[in-house]
Scaffold this motif. Structure first.
Motif, PDB file in Angstrom:
ATOM      1  N   GLY A 265      -5.127  -6.819   7.883  1.00  8.60           N
ATOM      2  CA  GLY A 265      -3.955  -7.343   8.567  1.00  8.60           C
ATOM      3  C   GLY A 265      -2.788  -6.378   8.581  1.00  8.60           C
ATOM      4  N   VAL A 266      -3.065  -5.088   8.428  1.00 15.53           N
ATOM      5  CA  VAL A 266      -2.010  -4.058   8.392  1.00 15.53           C
ATOM      6  C   VAL A 266      -2.100  -3.204   9.648  1.00 15.53           C
ATOM      7  N   ALA A 267      -0.986  -3.055  10.349  1.00 15.87           N
ATOM      8  CA  ALA A 267      -0.943  -2.229  11.558  1.00 15.87           C
ATOM      9  C   ALA A 267      -0.552  -0.804  11.174  1.00 15.87           C
ATOM     10  N   ILE A 268      -1.448   0.129  11.423  1.00 20.63           N
ATOM     11  CA  ILE A 268      -1.211   1.530  11.074  1.00 20.63           C
ATOM     12  C   ILE A 268      -0.745   2.297  12.309  1.00 20.63           C
ATOM     13  N   ASP A 269       0.364   3.011  12.164  1.00 19.54           N
ATOM     14  CA  ASP A 269       0.843   3.915  13.215  1.00 19.54           C
ATOM     15  C   ASP A 269       0.521   5.334  12.753  1.00 19.54           C
ATOM     16  N   LEU A 270      -0.431   5.982  13.411  1.00 20.71           N
ATOM     17  CA  LEU A 270      -0.882   7.294  12.968  1.00 20.71           C
ATOM     18  C   LEU A 270       0.228   8.334  12.990  1.00 20.71           C
ATOM     19  N   THR A 271       1.218   8.130  13.854  1.00 19.61           N
ATOM     20  CA  THR A 271       2.302   9.125  13.949  1.00 19.61           C
ATOM     21  C   THR A 271       3.319   8.974  12.821  1.00 19.61           C
ATOM     22  N   ARG A 272       3.206   7.902  12.055  1.00 21.62           N
ATOM     23  CA  ARG A 272       4.178   7.658  10.983  1.00 21.62           C
ATOM     24  C   ARG A 272       3.565   7.746   9.585  1.00 21.62           C
ATOM     25  N   ILE A 273       2.350   8.254   9.496  1.00 20.95           N
ATOM     26  CA  ILE A 273       1.745   8.455   8.190  1.00 20.95           C
ATOM     27  C   ILE A 273       2.533   9.537   7.450  1.00 20.95           C
ATOM     28  N   PRO A 274       2.963   9.286   6.214  1.00 20.87           N
ATOM     29  CA  PRO A 274       3.782  10.266   5.489  1.00 20.87           C
ATOM     30  C   PRO A 274       3.009  11.557   5.216  1.00 20.87           C
ATOM     31  N   LEU A 275       3.704  12.675   5.325  1.00 19.36           N
ATOM     32  CA  LEU A 275       3.073  13.974   5.104  1.00 19.36           C
ATOM     33  C   LEU A 275       3.275  14.483   3.680  1.00 19.36           C
ATOM     34  N   ASP A 276       3.891  13.663   2.807  1.00 19.55           N
ATOM     35  CA  ASP A 276       4.159  14.088   1.438  1.00 19.55           C
ATOM     36  C   ASP A 276       3.546  13.135   0.414  1.00 19.55           C
ATOM     37  N   ASP A 277       2.464  12.452   0.792  1.00 22.80           N
ATOM     38  CA  ASP A 277       1.836  11.472  -0.097  1.00 22.80           C
ATOM     39  C   ASP A 277       1.111  12.182  -1.242  1.00 22.80           C
ATOM     40  N   LYS A 278       1.577  12.005  -2.465  1.00 24.04           N
ATOM     41  CA  LYS A 278       1.032  12.723  -3.621  1.00 24.04           C
ATOM     42  C   LYS A 278      -0.411  12.335  -3.928  1.00 24.04           C
ATOM     43  N   LYS A 279      -0.771  11.068  -3.696  1.00 18.28           N
ATOM     44  CA  LYS A 279      -2.139  10.637  -3.956  1.00 18.28           C
ATOM     45  C   LYS A 279      -3.132  11.377  -3.054  1.00 18.28           C
ATOM     46  N   THR A 280      -2.732  11.596  -1.831  1.00 18.53           N
ATOM     47  CA  THR A 280      -3.602  12.326  -0.901  1.00 18.53           C
ATOM     48  C   THR A 280      -3.837  13.748  -1.379  1.00 18.53           C
ATOM     49  N   PHE A 281      -2.771  14.428  -1.806  1.00 19.66           N
ATOM     50  CA  PHE A 281      -2.915  15.805  -2.274  1.00 19.66           C
ATOM     51  C   PHE A 281      -3.764  15.871  -3.554  1.00 19.66           C
ATOM     52  N   LYS A 282      -3.676  14.857  -4.409  1.00 20.87           N
ATOM     53  CA  LYS A 282      -4.506  14.831  -5.619  1.00 20.87           C
ATOM     54  C   LYS A 282      -5.980  14.696  -5.266  1.00 20.87           C
ATOM     55  N   LEU A 283      -6.285  13.851  -4.263  1.00 22.45           N
ATOM     56  CA  LEU A 283      -7.678  13.702  -3.824  1.00 22.45           C
ATOM     57  C   LEU A 283      -8.216  15.026  -3.281  1.00 22.45           C
ATOM     58  N   LEU A 284      -7.406  15.713  -2.483  1.00 21.59           N
ATOM     59  CA  LEU A 284      -7.836  17.001  -1.931  1.00 21.59           C
ATOM     60  C   LEU A 284      -8.022  18.026  -3.043  1.00 21.59           C
ATOM     61  N   ALA A 285      -7.127  18.020  -4.016  1.00 20.30           N
ATOM     62  CA  ALA A 285      -7.213  18.977  -5.125  1.00 20.30           C
ATOM     63  C   ALA A 285      -8.441  18.734  -5.992  1.00 20.30           C
ATOM     64  N   LYS A 286      -8.942  17.501  -5.988  1.00 21.77           N
ATOM     65  CA  LYS A 286     -10.162  17.177  -6.740  1.00 21.77           C
ATOM     66  C   LYS A 286     -11.432  17.477  -5.937  1.00 21.77           C
ATOM     67  N   GLY A 287     -11.244  17.849  -4.662  1.00 20.98           N
ATOM     68  CA  GLY A 287     -12.403  18.159  -3.838  1.00 20.98           C
ATOM     69  C   GLY A 287     -13.019  16.959  -3.152  1.00 20.98           C
ATOM     70  N   GLN A 288     -12.291  15.855  -3.079  1.00 26.07           N
ATOM     71  CA  GLN A 288     -12.817  14.654  -2.424  1.00 26.07           C
ATOM     72  C   GLN A 288     -12.486  14.728  -0.928  1.00 26.07           C
ATOM     73  N   THR A 289     -13.312  15.484  -0.203  1.00 26.56           N
ATOM     74  CA  THR A 289     -13.028  15.795   1.198  1.00 26.56           C
ATOM     75  C   THR A 289     -14.101  15.320   2.165  1.00 26.56           C
ATOM     76  N   MET A 290     -15.068  14.575   1.677  1.00 24.59           N
ATOM     77  CA  MET A 290     -16.165  14.177   2.545  1.00 24.59           C
ATOM     78  C   MET A 290     -15.653  13.410   3.773  1.00 24.59           C
ATOM     79  N   GLY A 291     -16.085  13.854   4.966  1.00 22.73           N
ATOM     80  CA  GLY A 291     -15.724  13.175   6.197  1.00 22.73           C
ATOM     81  C   GLY A 291     -14.364  13.550   6.759  1.00 22.73           C
ATOM     82  N   LEU A 292     -13.631  14.457   6.086  1.00 20.34           N
ATOM     83  CA  LEU A 292     -12.304  14.849   6.576  1.00 20.34           C
ATOM     84  C   LEU A 292     -12.432  15.966   7.597  1.00 20.34           C
TER      85      LEU A 292
END
Length: 399
Positions: A265-292
Motif C-alpha cells: 500500500g505504499v506509492a513509490i516515486d522513483l524520482t524521489r528515492i534518496p541518494l544518501d541512504d546509508k543502508k543501501t551503501f552498506k548492502l553494496l559494501a557487503k557485496g549484496q548486488t544480485m539483480g542490480l
C-alpha cells in the motif's frame, strides 16, 4: 524558491536555445512524449549530454540537476557544434511501442519512422560467405575463418591486419591456392552492406512528410516503416535523430513499483528515492548486488566491496570505470579515496573538475574539460574530440 544562480543560468540557457532553431524539439516534442509517458505510468530515463541542460531539467526532460554535478551545458549545445544535438530517451521495454505509437499518432504516421541500419561484411563473415559461394567444404572454410582474430569495440578486425597478425593464416594464404582465392575475393566484399535491419533505438520526426528527406521502406519482419538512409545520412539530410531505447531494467522497476503498491500500500516515486541512504551503501559494501543493473557480477561486486561506497558519486565512478580501458584506474581511485595514496593532479587547472574523483580521470567530461582548460581547445574542437573518443574513430583521434 529558485536561487539566483539557478535563475541566472536558466535565463542564459533559454536565450542560447532560442537562438538555435534545431532545439525546437527540446522544448516541444521531447517534453511532450516524455510527459505523456509519465502520465501513463511508463518508466523513463534520459541519457547523454542533455543531462547538462538546466532547461531540460526544469521542464522535466531530465531528472538530474546539472548544477549539482557540474555538467557542462556546452557539451549539449554550443554555437560551434557542427551537428544538431539529440536527446536519448530510455523506456520500459514492455511499453516502448506505446510511446512510439503515441508519437506516430500525434505528429503523423507520414512524419515518424524508425531508422534503418546496415549490417556489413566483416572479416570472418566475408570469408565464410565467399567460401559458401565457391562451394568449398564447410569444415575447410570454418578452419580458415577461425584463424582470423576477433576485433575490439570500435576497432574491428580486417583481413589485411589478420594476415599481418596471424602467422598461421599467412602461411595458408601463401601456400594454399584455395585459401588465397577465398581471401582475395573476401577482401573485395569486406565492408560492404550485407543486410538491412531496424536500428535498436533510432527514431526521426520530420516537420513535413518524411519523403521530403529520405526514401522509406517497410521492414519485412515486423512491418514497421523505416528510413532507407542510415543514421548519419538521415542527419545529413536535415533530420534530428532521437533514441527511443527499450530497457528491460526499467520494466523491472515499473513492475516493482506496482508490486509494492499492491502488497504494501505504499506509492513509490522513483524520482524521489534518496541518494544518501546509508543502508543501501552498506548492502553494496557487503557485496549484496544480485539483480542490480550494472552493479552485479563477480568483478563489479569485488570492486564495490574493496571500495566501500559511501555516496552516490562512488557508484557513478564505478559504473564509469568498470569497462575496458578505464578499468585500470579503479585500484587507483580506491587507494586515493581511502587515503592510501596521495591525491595529485596532472595539472593545477585540473583540480577544479577532478576534485570529486580524487584527481583520477573518470568521465568523458573530464577529458573535455582537460582539452579546454589545459590544451586550449574551443568547444567546437572539443565536440569533434568528444565524437572521436566516444565513437572510437581512430582517424579523428589521430588528428
Amino acid at each position: 524558491m529558485v536561487n539566483e544562480t539557478f535563475k541566472s543560468n536558466l535565463s542564459r540557457l533559454f536565450n542560447r536555445i532560442n537562438e538555435d532553431e534545431s532545439e525546437e524539439h527540446l522544448k516541444n516534442i521531447v517534453s511532450d512524449f516524455l510527459n505523456w509517458a509519465h502520465e501513463n505510468g511508463i518508466v523513463t530515463t534520459t541519457r547523454g549530454s542533455a543531462a547538462g541542460s538546466l532547461v531540460a531539467y526544469s521542464i522535466g526532460i531530465c531528472d538530474i540537476n546539472p548544477l549539482r554535478y557540474q555538467l557542462p551545458f556546452e557539451r549539449f549545445l554550443n554555437p560551434e557544434r557542427p551537428s544538431a544535438p539529440d536527446i536519448d530517451a530510455d523506456f520500459a521495454d514492455n511499453r516502448r511501442d506505446e510511446v512510439f505509437a503515441y508519437v506516430s499518432e500525434k505528429y503523423g504516421k507520414d512524419k515518424v519512422a524508425q531508422i534503418c541500419t546496415f549490417g556489413t561484411m566483416l572479416a570472418r563473415g566475408s570469408v565464410r560467405d565467399i567460401g559458401r559461394a565457391l562451394g568449398y567444404p564447410y569444415n575447410f572454410v570454418d578452419q580458415v575463418a577461425k584463424l582470423i582474430p576477433m576485433g575490439s569495440q570500435g576497432f574491428p578486425m580486417n583481413l589485411n591486419r589478420a594476415l599481418e597478425e596471424t602467422p598461421e593464416l599467412k602461411a595458408l594464404y601463401d601456400t594454399d591456392d584455395q585459401v588465397r582465392r577465398m581471401i582475395d575475393l573476401a577482401r573485395r566484399i569486406e565492408g560492404c552492406a550485407r543486410h538491412v535491419s531496424v536500428h535498436a533505438a533510432g527514431v526521426v520526426i520530420s516537420p513535413t512528410s518524411l519523403l521530403d528527406f529520405t526514401p522509406l521502406q517497410i521492414d519485412t519482419r515486423e512491418g514497421k516503416t523505416i528510413t532507407q538512409y542510415e543514421m548519419k545520412s538521415v542527419e545529413a539530410a536535415g533530420l534530428v535523430k532521437m533514441d527511443f531505447l527499450g530497457i528491460r531494467n526499467l520494466s523491472i522497476l515499473g513492475d516493482a513499483v506496482k508490486l509494492v503498491q499492491k502488497t504494501k500500500g505504499v506509492a513509490i516515486d522513483l524520482t524521489r528515492i534518496p541518494l544518501d541512504d546509508k543502508k543501501t551503501f552498506k548492502l553494496l559494501a557487503k557485496g549484496q548486488t544480485m539483480g542490480l543493473f550494472q552493479l552485479n557480477g563477480d568483478g563489479m561486486t569485488k570492486c564495490l566491496v574493496d571500495l566501500q561506497p559511501e555516496r552516490v558519486e562512488d557508484i557513478m565512478v564505478m559504473v564509469a570505470l568498470y569497462r575496458p580501458g578505464p578499468i585500470d584506474n579503479i585500484d587507483e581511485y580506491i587507494a586515493r579515496k581511502q587515503g592510501k595514496k596521495a591525491i595529485t593532479y596532472p595539472h593545477p587547472k585540473m583540480e577544479a573538475f577532478l576534485d570529486k574523483t580524487y584527481g583520477v580521470l573518470v568521465y568523458q567530461d573530464d577529458l573535455l574539460m582537460t582539452a579546454i582548460h589545459v590544451a586550449g581547445y574551443s568547444w567546437g574542437e572539443v565536440d569533434k574530440f568528444r565524437k572521436a573518443v566516444g565513437k572510437k574513430i581512430p582517424e579523428e583521434m589521430a588528428k
